[in-house]
Design an enzyme around this catalytic site. Structure first.
Site, PDB file in Angstrom:
ATOM      1  N   ASP A  20       0.988  -1.345  -0.320  1.00 19.30           N
ATOM      2  CA  ASP A  20       0.045  -0.510  -0.110  1.00 19.30           C
ATOM      3  C   ASP A  20       1.024   1.547  -0.218  1.00 19.30           C
ATOM      4  O   ASP A  20       1.681   1.488   0.799  1.00 19.30           O
ATOM      5  CB  ASP A  20      -1.164  -0.366   1.208  1.00 19.30           C
ATOM      6  CG  ASP A  20      -1.970   0.872   1.016  1.00 19.30           C
ATOM      7  OD1 ASP A  20      -2.732   1.474   0.165  1.00 19.30           O
ATOM      8  OD2 ASP A  20      -2.647   1.067   2.393  1.00 19.30           O
ATOM      9  N   ASP A 114      -2.530   2.369  -6.297  1.00 17.27           N
ATOM     10  CA  ASP A 114      -1.368   2.570  -5.454  1.00 17.27           C
ATOM     11  C   ASP A 114      -1.793   1.660  -4.104  1.00 17.27           C
ATOM     12  O   ASP A 114      -0.486   1.642  -2.942  1.00 17.27           O
ATOM     13  CB  ASP A 114      -1.906   3.497  -4.180  1.00 17.27           C
ATOM     14  CG  ASP A 114      -3.177   3.474  -3.793  1.00 17.27           C
ATOM     15  OD1 ASP A 114      -4.226   2.748  -4.201  1.00 17.27           O
ATOM     16  OD2 ASP A 114      -3.133   4.449  -2.516  1.00 17.27           O
ATOM     17  N   GLU A 115      -2.831   0.475  -4.294  1.00 21.62           N
ATOM     18  CA  GLU A 115      -2.519  -1.118  -3.921  1.00 21.62           C
ATOM     19  C   GLU A 115      -2.728  -2.375  -4.253  1.00 21.62           C
ATOM     20  O   GLU A 115      -3.086  -2.189  -5.232  1.00 21.62           O
ATOM     21  CB  GLU A 115      -3.593  -1.127  -2.537  1.00 21.62           C
ATOM     22  CG  GLU A 115      -4.968  -1.113  -2.885  1.00 21.62           C
ATOM     23  CD  GLU A 115      -5.402  -1.463  -1.709  1.00 21.62           C
ATOM     24  OE1 GLU A 115      -5.392  -2.053  -0.543  1.00 21.62           O
ATOM     25  OE2 GLU A 115      -6.460  -0.184  -1.482  1.00 21.62           O
TER      26      GLU A 115
END
EC number: 2.7.7.7
Length: 366
Positions: A20, A114-115
C-alpha cells in the site's frame, strides 16, 4: 450446519503480501514540488463543492482525509494547500510499481493505483521469507519512484491488508498463522477491512463489537443477518480467508460522477449534467469494446443522503443514446425533489463484450 471454513493448518500455508503506497497522490505532488514537502497538502478541488482525493500525512494530523468535502478540510486545517490531481502521472508511476511486482511473482492482484496483493508462496526469486521479499520490494519502489510504501505480510488477504496498516507510513508488519486468530479477536469490527459503517452499526446493534464477539456467533446467525457476507465474516473472525490472489481481475463496472458548484433543483438541469457523464462512460466502453447490462443512477442530495436507481436489459446497452433514454426514465422518478441535488453519477455494470442483439424488455430494480 457443518463448518465450511477450513483452518489454515489443514492445508499449505500461503504467503501473501499487501503493498500500500503511503498517501500516494499527495506524496507524488510533494515529490515533484519540493516546496510542498513537510506541508499539509490535499489533492482535489478547493472550491465549495470540492472533495478531497488524498491527503498528505501532515494534513492527516488535522483530521483531513480522502472523500472529505474541501470546505470541511479547510476548516480543520486553515493552512491546507490544495493541488489539482494529475491522474496521468499517478497511472504512469503505478505502472512502474507493477513492473517491480512482476519481478517477483505473476500472481499480482491490483486493487487500485496505489495498492495490490501479491502471492509469493512460490516466487520468481526463489526467496523463502516473505518479509524479506516485502522489504526488498519496498526498497525498489523507493529507488525507482522516490516514494514510500508500506506492506502487510500474512497467510491470507484479509490479514495481509490489516497488517499493512499497522506500521504506516513506510513500514511493514507480519501476522502469522499462530497470531492471526488472536489479532482478529481483539480488533473492533469497525476496523475490519470489508466492514463498512452501515455493517459495523448493524453488528453493534446485534451485540458484536469485536472479532471475539463475531466469532461467538453461529454461521446460521451470520448468514441470516448478513446474507452471503455472513460466511465471509464467519471465516475472518477465525483468521481464515480462502480468497485467492487473482492476477486477472475482471472489471465489474465503469462509472462517472460530478459534484456541482450549486445545488440542482430542476429536471432539465439534471439531464444536461448527466449527458457528459454518460458520454465518458460510453467512451470507455467503446475503447474496450464492451457494454453492460445494468445502468445505475446515483443521486446525492444537499444533506449528503443518497439514493440509487437501476435498470437492466438482457442484451446490454448498445449506444449512449440508449443509456441516456434509460437514465432519463430513472431520473423522472426522482423529481420533483424536496431538496437540492449536489451530485449525480451513472454506473454501467455487468460488463461483457459488445455484441449485436435484439431489443429486450428492460427490468427495473431498486
Amino acid at each position: 450446519m457443518t463448518d465450511p471454513v477450513k483452518s489454515p493448518s489443514t492445508h499449505q500455508i500461503r504467503k501473501i503480501i499487501h503493498i500500500d503506497m503511503d498517501a500516494f497522490y499527495a506524496s507524488v505532488e510533494q515529490r515533484d514540488n519540493p516546496e510542498l514537502r513537510g506541508l499539509p497538502v490535499a489533492v482535489g478541488g478547493s472550491e465549495a463543492r470540492g472533495v478531497i482525493a488524498a491527503a498528505s500525512y501532515e494534513a492527516r494530523t488535522f483530521g483531513v482525509h480522502s472523500a472529505m468535502p474541501s470546505v470541511t478540510a479547510k476548516r480543520k486545517c486553515p493552512d491546507l494547500i490544495f493541488v489539482r490531481p494529475r491522474f496521468d502521472v499517478y497511472k504512469s508511476i503505478s505502472a512502474q510499481i507493477r513492473e517491480i511486482f512482476a519481478e517477483y511473482t505473476p500472481l499480482v492482484e491490483p486493487v487500485s493505483l496505489d495498492e495490490a496483493y501479491l502471492d509469493v508462496s512460490e516466487n520468481l526469486k526463489q526467496m523463502t521469507i516473505a518479509t524479506e521479499i516485502a522489504l526488498e520490494i519496498r526498497q525498489k519502489i523507493k529507488a525507482v519512484t522516490g516514494l514510500n510504501a508500506s506492506a502487510g505480510i500474512s497467510y491470507n488477504k484479509f490479514l495481509a491488508k490489516m497488517a499493512s496498516d499497522l506500521n504506516k507510513p513506510n513500514g511493514q508488519a507480519v501476522i502469522t498463522p499462530k497470531s492471526g486468530p488472536g489479532f482478529v479477536a481483539g480488533l473492533p469490527v469497525k476496523k475490519f477491512h470489508g466492514v463498512g459503517p452501515a455493517t459495523a452499526e448493524k453488528m453493534h446493534r446485534l451485540g458484536i463489537a469485536t472479532g471475539a464477539d463475531l466469532r461467538e456467533r453461529e454461521i446460521e446467525f451470520l448468514v441470516r443477518h448478513f446474507g452471503k457476507s455472513g460466511l465471509y465474516f464467519y471465516g475472518i473472525a477465525r483468521g481464515i480467508d480462502e480468497r485467492p490472489v487473482k492476477p486477472d481481475r475482471v472489471r465489474k463496472s465503469v462509472g462517472a460522477e460530478d459534484t456541482f458548484a450549486h445545488d440542482i433543483h430542476a429536471y432539465q438541469a439534471a439531464t444536461e449534467n448527466l449527458t457528459p457523464l454518460i458520454a465518458k462512460v460510453w467512451r470507455y466502453c467503446e475503447a474496450n469494446r464492451i457494454t453492460g447490462k445494468t445502468i445505475t443512477l446515483k443521486v446525492k442530495y444537499s444533506d449528503f443522503t443518497q439514493i440509487t436507481r437501476a435498470r437492466s436489459t438482457v442484451r446490454g446497452f448498445q449506444s449512449p443514446e440508449e443509456i441516456e433514454e434509460t437514465v432519463g426514465v430513472l431520473l423522472e422518478a426522482v423529481f420533483p425533489v424536496r431538496k437540492g441535488i449536489r451530485l449525480l453519477g451513472v454506473t454501467l455494470s455487468s460488463l461483457e463484450p459488445q455484441v449485436a442483439g435484439s431489443t429486450e424488455q428492460l427490468q427495473l430494480t431498486l
